[in-house]
Design an enzyme around this catalytic site. Sequence first.
Site, short mmCIF file in Angstrom:
data_model
loop_
_atom_site.label_atom_id
_atom_site.label_comp_id
_atom_site.label_asym_id
_atom_site.label_seq_id
_atom_site.Cartn_x
_atom_site.Cartn_y
_atom_site.Cartn_z
CE LYS A 66 -3.91 -1.88 2.66
NZ LYS A 66 -4.96 -1.70 1.65
NE ARG B 272 -10.72 -10.04 -1.75
CZ ARG B 272 -11.03 -9.13 -2.68
NH1 ARG B 272 -11.37 -9.52 -3.90
NH2 ARG B 272 -11.00 -7.85 -2.39
N1 BES Z 1 -7.99 -3.81 4.43
C1 BES Z 1 -8.20 -3.48 3.07
C2 BES Z 1 -9.53 -2.76 2.83
C3 BES Z 1 -9.69 -1.41 3.47
C4 BES Z 1 -9.51 -0.27 2.73
C5 BES Z 1 -10.09 -1.30 4.78
C6 BES Z 1 -9.70 0.97 3.30
C7 BES Z 1 -10.28 -0.06 5.35
C8 BES Z 1 -10.10 1.08 4.60
C9 BES Z 1 -8.18 -4.72 2.21
O1 BES Z 1 -7.39 -5.76 2.65
C10 BES Z 1 -7.65 -4.29 0.87
O2 BES Z 1 -6.54 -3.87 0.83
N2 BES Z 1 -8.47 -4.41 -0.17
C11 BES Z 1 -8.10 -4.01 -1.47
C12 BES Z 1 -8.56 -5.05 -2.46
C13 BES Z 1 -8.04 -4.87 -3.84
C14 BES Z 1 -6.55 -5.15 -3.86
C15 BES Z 1 -8.75 -5.81 -4.77
C16 BES Z 1 -8.76 -2.67 -1.77
O3 BES Z 1 -9.90 -2.47 -1.37
O4 BES Z 1 -8.11 -1.83 -2.36
ZN ZN Z 2 -5.37 -5.60 2.03
#
Ligand code: BES
Ligand code: ZN
Length: 498
Positions: free
Chosen positions: A274, A348
Site C-alpha cells: 500500500k 478474503r
Molecule cells: N484492508 C483493506 C480494505 C480497506 C480499505 C479497509 C480501506 C479499510 C479502509 C483490504 O485488505 C484491501 O486492501 N483491499 C483491497 C482489495 C483490492 C486489492 C482488490 C482494496 O480495497 O483496495
Molecule cells: Zn489488504
Amino acid sequence: MQIKVETRPVRTMETEALVSYVFEEENPIRGRATELDQAAGGALRKLAASGELTGKALEMTLVHYPSAAAAQRILLVGAGKREKYNLADLRKIAGAALRYLKGRKVSGFVFLAREDDANAAAAQVITEALLVANFESDKYKTDKKNDEDVDAVGLAGFDASAAEAGIARGRIIAEAQNFTRELVNEPSNRMTPRMLAERAAAMARESGLACEILDEKRIEELKMGALLSVAQGSGEPPRMIVITYTPPQARPGAPVIGLVGKAVTFDTGGISIKPAEGMEKMKYDMAGGATMLGVMRALAQLKPAVKVIAVVPATENMPGGRAQKPGDVQISMAGKSIEVINTDAEGRLILADGIAYAKQLGATHLMDAATLTGAIVVALANVNVGVFGSDAAFTERLLASARAAGEKMWPMPLDDDYREMIKSSIADIQNVGSGKGGGAITAAMFLKEFADQTPWIHLDIAGTAWLDEAKPWAAKGASGVAVRTLVDVVMNWSSDQK
Ligand code: BES
Ligand code: ZN
Ligand code: ZN
C-alpha cells in the site's frame, strides 16, 4: 459509569445538570418539558418564543443556575421534527448530551425522558448511548484532555421496573461494543495476532465461554493454506481464535450460528504494498474479528437459546522475505485452489479458511464482518455498512436488526454475473475481480464460493468501523459498528425458537 433510575420530583433533584429534549416547532414547550420550563422559571418558553431555542436536531440550549430548581444547569437538546423522531434520534440526543456536558466538566446528570419514551426499549437505548459516548480513545495520552469521564447518570420519567430492565440490557450491549472499540484502537505493535488471541481467551474465561486458540502448527495440520499464505510474509505467527457459546437447553439438530471476523492486525498490503499515506490506519483491519469477540461477550451475558461459534482468523499482512507473491496459487482448507493476483486482497483469503472451519465446526448459518474493501467506501461512503446475503429471509432479518439497533446498513447485489469476474485461468478462483468496478461485490462473491450452500451474510465494514473525526455522540477512532446489530440478530433468533 453508574446509571440508575431517578424518581425524585424534577424541581428537587440536586444534580449538576438536568437534561431533556424538545421537538422542532414545539412552541410553546409542552408535556413533560413544561416541568423543566417551570424549574427554569419560564426561561425555556421565553427562549423558544424569541427563536433562540428551535428544537433543531442536536441544538444545545444550556441554562445555568435555573431559578426554581435544585439542579445547577438545565440542558435542552433539540430532537428535530416530531413526525420523523425515533429511537435512533434518542440515541444521538443522549450521547451528544453526555459529550457536551463532559466537555464542561460535568461528572453527573439526570436525563429526563419524554412521555412517549418512558419504556424499557428507550431506557436501553439511552443507556447504550451514554456508555458509548463516555468512551474515549486517549489511552496513550499522558495528558488526558478527556480524562474526566461522567461517572453517574440518573434516568428520570420512567416506570422503575421497565427502566431497570432496559438499563441492564443496554449496559451489556454497550460494554460489549466498547470492548470491541478498545481492541480496534490498539496499535498493531500492541495487538499482534498472539496478543489478540490472549485477549480473546481472557474475555472467554471471564465470560464463561469455551475458547480454543489454534497456533500455527494446528493451522498447518488443518491445511488452512489461505490463512497461512497471508501469514507467511510476517515474523508474527497467525492464530485462529474459536469461541463457543452453548445454550443451557441445547437440542441436537438445532441451528448453529457461525460468526467469522477478519482480524488482520496490520495490513501493509504485502508485496502488493500500500502507499505510505494513511497506511497507519491499517491497524483497524482487525475490526471484523474484534466485532465478533464483542458479540460473544454480550451473548455470554444475554444467554440466547441458540448455539453460536465465533471463528476469528488473525494474522499480519507483511511483505517479508517469505511473503507470497502475486500469481502464487494457494490451496485453501476447503480444497479450492486460489490464484493470488493481489496480495492486498488478503481479507478474503483468511475468511475463506475461517468460513470453511466454521462450517466444519457445525455452523448452519454464517455471518461474517470484515474491513474488506476500499470499494465499499466508494459505494456507500462512511455512512452505511455494505450487506451481502445469499439468503433473502436471513438477510431481511439482519436488516431489521440493524434498524432496531440504530445502525445504518444497506443491501448490495450478488448476481451470478459477477462470478465471471473472479474466474482464474489456472486455479479454481482468483482473489480479485478482473475488469473494472464492483470491487466490494467481487470480494463478497469470492466469500460466497466458500459459504456455498450454507445461508450466509457478509458485512463490509471498511467504511464504518473507524471514525476519522469525532461525532457529537462518539469519540473518534474505532466505532464498534455491527456489534449491536449482530447481538440483536442472535437474540431475535433465540426468541423465535423458544
Ligand atoms: N484492508 C483493506 C480494505 C480497506 C480499505 C479497509 C480501506 C479499510 C479502509 C483490504 O485488505 C484491501 O486492501 N483491499 C483491497 C482489495 C483490492 C486489492 C482488490 C482494496 O480495497 O483496495
Ligand atoms: Zn489488504
Ligand atoms: Zn485488509
